[in-house]
Design an enzyme around this catalytic site. Structure first.
Site, PDB file in Angstrom:
ATOM      1  CB  ALA A  79     -78.460 -65.630  68.954  1.00 46.10           C
TER       2      ALA A  79
ATOM      3  CD  GLU B  82     -79.738 -57.934  65.522  1.00 43.52           C
ATOM      4  OE1 GLU B  82     -78.918 -57.358  65.166  1.00 43.52           O
ATOM      5  OE2 GLU B  82     -79.613 -59.008  66.117  1.00 43.52           O
TER       6      GLU B  82
ATOM      7  CD  GLU C  51     -78.087 -58.089  70.719  1.00 43.13           C
ATOM      8  OE1 GLU C  51     -78.765 -58.568  69.702  1.00 43.13           O
ATOM      9  OE2 GLU C  51     -78.684 -56.923  71.434  1.00 43.13           O
TER      10      GLU C  51
END
Length: 259
Positions: A65, A114, A134
């Site tokens: 991200a 993901e 993460e």
């Protein structure tokens, strides 16, 4: 039409290419919004039978991200980010009525992995690297990684990947059951297209029913066996069933119409 995506349809296969190679195809807010639109439009197009998602360039499928966008978030904004992403992109892909294949070219990290996990089938180039890093940011996966990875590779493998944040190779991902096939980089898209073409030679309504029945196996509030029985029974009322049986008995290829 899109700022961060390239799309085209060839022979009922709709290609969605995440086109931010300079940012390793990272998922920012705008890219997720465009992904929602692109997938939604493909699902509602009579010209599209299935979707292949990949990344631009050779380095990354999606390398995560866009961290700068949520660096200042608190828990309320973090929850909104995750819920919105689940609803508009990741769950929509997993529950798509049409088959979706991820062609993983290079890094698939964090939100990128993901995204691949939400697809129905994953094919990876042999130089791909996958991981959920993460915890190195003080976070955990927020777009379904803890759930979908565990279903695919089991609790022990999922916990090792998530708790260490380490990347794994395409070969290990294949051994774990995370990806279906590993190919040379130049063979990645042809391999994904070959799989999709085999799928698209089957009855469209049966494909949708099969996806729904398989997905029901992972939902605690739904009896997957009952879903299978219901979908199986309804198939007998379709024109595709009649055509499939007739073609089998007449020893010819079926001409399915999705009716």
């Amino acid at each position: 039409m899109f700022e961060n995506l390239l799309t085209h349809t060839d022979n009922r296969i709709h290609h969605i290419i995440i086109n931010r190679a300079g940012k390793m195809n990272a998922l920012n807010r705008n890219t997720l919004a465009e992904l929602h639109t692109a997938v939604y439009d493909a699902l509602n197009s009579n010209q599209v039978g299935g979707i292949i998602i990949t990344g631009a360039g050779e380095k990354a499928f999606v390398a995560g991200a866009d961290i700068a966008e949520f660096a200042s978030f608190d828990s309320t904004k973090g929850e909104q980010l995750a819920r919105h992403g689940h609803r508009t992109v990741f769950n929509m892909i997993e529950n798509s009525s049409k088959p979706i294949i991820a062609a993983i070219n290079g890094f698939a990290l964090g939100g990128g992995l993901e995204l691949a996990l939400a697809c129905h089938i994953r094919v990876a180039s042999n130089n791909a690297k996958m991981g959920l890093p993460e915890v190195s940011l003080g976070l955990i996966p927020g777009y379904g990684g803890t759930q979908r990875l565990t279903r695919l590779v089991g609790r022990g493998r999922a916990l090792e990947m998530i708790l260490t944040g380490d990347m794994i190779s395409a070969e290990d991902a294949h051994a774990y059951g995370l990806v279906n096939h590993v190919t040379a980089p130049e063979e990645l898209l042809p391999a994904a297209e070959a799989i999709m073409n085999r799928i698209l030679s089957r009855a469209p309504l049966a494909l949708t029913a099969a996806i729904e029945a398989v997905n029901a196996s992972t939902q605690n509030n739904i009896d997957g066996f009952e879903t299978e029985i219901e979908k199986f029974a309804r198939s007998f009322d379709t024109e595709d069933f009649k055509e499939g049986v007739a073609a089998f008995l007449e020893k010819r290829k079926p001409n399915f119409q999705g009716k």
